[in-house]
Scaffold this motif. Structure first.
Motif, mmCIF file in Angstrom:
data_model
loop_
_atom_site.group_PDB
_atom_site.id
_atom_site.type_symbol
_atom_site.label_atom_id
_atom_site.label_comp_id
_atom_site.label_asym_id
_atom_site.label_seq_id
_atom_site.Cartn_x
_atom_site.Cartn_y
_atom_site.Cartn_z
ATOM 1 N N UNK A 180 0.809 -1.217 0.000
ATOM 2 C CA UNK A 180 0.000 0.000 0.000
ATOM 3 C C UNK A 180 0.847 1.275 0.000
ATOM 4 N N UNK A 181 2.173 1.126 -0.155
ATOM 5 C CA UNK A 181 3.037 2.304 -0.114
ATOM 6 C C UNK A 181 2.612 3.361 -1.134
ATOM 7 N N UNK A 182 2.289 2.908 -2.342
ATOM 8 C CA UNK A 182 1.977 3.867 -3.409
ATOM 9 C C UNK A 182 0.727 4.676 -3.085
ATOM 10 N N UNK A 183 -0.250 4.077 -2.419
ATOM 11 C CA UNK A 183 -1.460 4.819 -2.046
ATOM 12 C C UNK A 183 -1.129 5.999 -1.148
ATOM 13 N N UNK A 184 -0.199 5.790 -0.226
ATOM 14 C CA UNK A 184 0.208 6.881 0.672
ATOM 15 C C UNK A 184 1.040 7.908 -0.094
ATOM 16 N N UNK A 185 1.977 7.424 -0.897
ATOM 17 C CA UNK A 185 2.869 8.334 -1.628
ATOM 18 C C UNK A 185 2.109 9.189 -2.627
ATOM 19 N N UNK A 186 1.007 8.689 -3.155
ATOM 20 C CA UNK A 186 0.246 9.435 -4.159
ATOM 21 C C UNK A 186 -0.861 10.305 -3.562
ATOM 22 N N UNK A 187 -0.984 10.300 -2.247
ATOM 23 C CA UNK A 187 -1.986 11.128 -1.573
ATOM 24 C C UNK A 187 -1.337 12.454 -1.174
ATOM 25 N N UNK A 188 -1.855 13.557 -1.692
ATOM 26 C CA UNK A 188 -1.225 14.862 -1.506
ATOM 27 C C UNK A 188 -1.133 15.296 -0.049
ATOM 28 N N UNK A 189 -2.018 14.784 0.791
ATOM 29 C CA UNK A 189 -1.995 15.239 2.182
ATOM 30 C C UNK A 189 -1.177 14.336 3.103
ATOM 31 N N UNK A 190 -0.621 13.264 2.516
ATOM 32 C CA UNK A 190 0.122 12.298 3.313
ATOM 33 C C UNK A 190 1.591 12.248 2.912
ATOM 34 N N UNK A 191 2.415 11.768 3.856
ATOM 35 C CA UNK A 191 3.817 11.489 3.568
ATOM 36 C C UNK A 191 4.127 10.105 4.130
ATOM 37 N N UNK A 192 4.892 9.334 3.352
ATOM 38 C CA UNK A 192 5.290 7.993 3.783
ATOM 39 C C UNK A 192 6.690 8.056 4.357
ATOM 40 N N UNK A 193 6.835 7.624 5.604
ATOM 41 C CA UNK A 193 8.146 7.504 6.231
ATOM 42 C C UNK A 193 8.520 6.025 6.263
#
Length: 604
Positions: free
Chosen positions: A511-524
């Motif tokens: 699900x990394x890409x879902x987070x990375x492609x969400x403008x309000x989120x950042x993946x650490x």
């Protein structure tokens, strides 16, 4: 510990996964628990236990076993509680399991799981025991070969486990709400809440930080009575420790109860000079209040003595982590620190403990109320180990070494340990005392930055300790924290994307890409010490008796297929030591070996 075996992770936990009915038709599935094929089939049937959260892994294992000539019965449980009931009943041949080494040291990665008297061990092997003890006394340069031999005994020689993969550690942060720069993602330790801040700092007192964890039933809020995903993060934030781990697993005093620590010559004596700016908090009238009781040396001695004593509480789950400690004492003789040399051979313990202090050490006091760092009056605690054992520092950074109030715990735990009645006696840290309803009677004393106010089936509410490092950089930024109980990872991710939670620790690799492609989120993202493996039933079924059968399962496992499924976001593992020590061991799938081991098993 734990965890899957730990959807939290954290740390340390171990969270195992399991279930009752299969979600797909599996060749040879039977209602019973036999391991040899029946109903006209000459195939061996293996029952795989796991939870619904680990269903993808279970399906991969199933397919690999079927490809190698097994029949497979899936036993998929909806949650950890039902999984544990199935595991305790012995209704499995192999169980999907996971372990995260939340202390960052290899001894922790093996002692609890594989030593004969380990808290979470189902193995009784004198060779394993000897190798674990040998490695514990060695330096990193020396223990690499010992851990290599240990891994070979656990996996290659005896097949007590079948390794699957090492996970990465990832969390999603709502950057519209939180300042991502203040949110830590450590390799080992559970997430520290006190550093986290809102993007708009004016919301610190009005709004709550909202995060999540998978498990809602809390093992215990007494730090020594639990080591799993239900409490690792919670107890880490409720109880201060003598030392902490940095995000890359270095032992430090920052954010702990000590100003400094020092290792004495011979690696058996460990000294800690204590802070005097932390008081215990309690809950009164729905708020956290300062008890006026300082966290001091008597509390440290009490906490660590009970941590290492197997019989200090019923159902003690972390004693094996602290058995290396022989003695814990308060040092009041300044001359001892002057005469004690450092393990490095350069300088004295007194010099090391005094480095960077506001005032020079002029006096050591036994009474915590007499400590006054501004006047040079300090408390020093000395921990002595049975053998040279520098890894003791990693254990002292673990949540189970959290400092509790001697006065409060002794006032609550008045029961007879040997005659403890779970239906009548209410021990310190029992979740019933913080659960909303008739049983609510919050008796917690927190030494850390936050204290648990109350919980229900859906969430736990925490508030900051008003007497924790007030005015310093370690004073909690946000006044309240809400931990939502969301077991399903997809549901947690949906809650993050919808703004229902601000932080999701445990984003699945797929699900990394879902987070990375969400403008309000950042993946650490960071490396982790989390290893997923198959645990064999060691007390029942043919797999407990037959090394050949276990090895047939072991060599059916193709780790490349897991790496491909998770799009390269996993690493190969050989044991729970793999993320910590590069031993060079590797599991290679081998159908020819599987065929031979199955034939040898059938001939037994």
């Amino acid at each position: 510990m734990g965890k899957r075996l730990l959807a939290v992770l954290l740390a340390l936990v171990v969270v195992l996964a399991g279930c009752v009915k299969t979600k797909s038709d599996v060749s040879g599935e039977k209602d019973g628990g036999e391991t040899k094929g029946g109903g006209g089939s000459d195939k061996v049937t293996i029952e795989l236990l796991g939870t619904s959260a680990g269903e993808e892994d279970m399906n991969i294992v199933r397919d690999q076993l079927i490809k190698n000539g097994f029949d497979v019965k899936l036993n998929i449980q909806p949650d950890y509680g039902s999984f544990k009931a199935q595991r305790d009943a012995g209704n499995y041949d192999i169980a999907l399991s996971s372990w995260t080494t939340v202390t960052g040291n290899p001894d922790y990665a093996v002692r609890s799981l594989f030593k004969s008297d380990g808290d979470n061990s189902n193995i009784n092997d004198s060779v394993v025991d000897e190798l674990i003890e040998k490695a514990s006394t060695e330096t990193p340069d020396e223990f690499k070969e010992t851990y290599k031999q240990l891994e070979q005994q656990i996996v290659g020689e005896k097949a007590y486990i079948a390794p699957l993969y090492i996970s990465f550690k990832a969390q999603g942060v709502n950057k519209d709400v939180l300042n991502p720069d203040t949110v830590r993602l450590a390799k080992s330790r559970a997430i520290a809440w006190e550093t986290i801040d809102f993007k708009d700092a004016s919301k610190r007192d009005a709004d709550a930080l909202i995060t999540q964890q998978a498990i809602g039933s809390l093992t215990s809020l007494d730090p020594i009575k639990g080591n799993d995903g239900s409490i690792n993060t919670l107890n880490t934030n409720m109880y201060v420790r003598l030392v902490n781990l940095t995000d890359d697993d270095q032992v430090v005093s920052e954010g702990s109860l000590s100003y400094n620590y020092a290792i004495g010559e011979g690696n058996k004596d460990y000294y800690f000079i204590l802070r005097d700016d932390i008081n215990f908090a309690k809950v009164a009238d729905g708020k956290a209040v300062d008890t006026g009781e300082r966290v001091g040396a008597d509390d440290v001695v009490f906490s660590l003595n009970r941590a290492k004593d197997r019989d200090s509480v019923p159902d003690h789950r972390t004693y094996s982590l602290h058995e290396s400690m022989k003695n814990i004492e308060v040092v009041t003789d300044l001359a001892e620190l002057e005469d004690a040399k450092l393990s490095s051979g350069e300088g004295s313990v007194l010099e090391a403990l005094g480095e960077g202090l506001e005032s020079d050490i002029t006096e050591l006091v036994g009474d915590k109320t007499a400590a006054d760092s501004s006047a040079g009056k300090y408390q020093v605690v000395k921990v002595t180990t049975n053998e040279p054992f520098p890894q003791v520092l990693n254990y002292l950074a673990h949540q189970s070494a959290g400092i509790v109030s001697k006065k409060q715990v002794e006032s609550i735990n008045t029961y007879d340990v040997a005659a403890f009645d779970v239906n009548k006696d209410i021990p310190y840290g029992d979740q019933r005392t913080v659960t909303e309803g008739a049983s609510y009677d919050n008796h917690l004393y927190a030494s850390g930055p936050y204290i648990l106010l109350k919980k229900n089936d859906y969430q736990a509410d925490f508030v900051k300790n008003p007497a924790y490092r007030a005015g310093s950089e370690f004073e909690p930024k946000i006044s309240s924290v809400t931990v939502r109980f969301i077991e399903d990872a997809d549901s947690a991710l949906s809650a993050l994307r919808n703004g229902e939670i601000h932080l999701f620790n445990g984003v699945p690799e797929t699900k990394y890409e879902l987070v990375e492609n969400d403008d309000k989120l950042v993946l650490q993202k960071n490396d982790s010490n989390a290893v997923t493996y198959l645990l064999f039933n060691a007390s029942d079924r043919d797999v407990a008796k037959s090394e050949n059968l276990r090895k047939a399962v072991l060599y059916s496992i193709n780790q490349d297929e897991f790496l491909n499924y998770y799009q390269g976001n996993k690493k190969k593992a050989y044991s729970t030591v793999s993320p910590l020590v590069d031993t060079g061991n590797e599991l290679v799938a081998d159908p020819a070996k599987v065929k031979q081991f199955l034939a040898d098993y059938q001939a037994e």
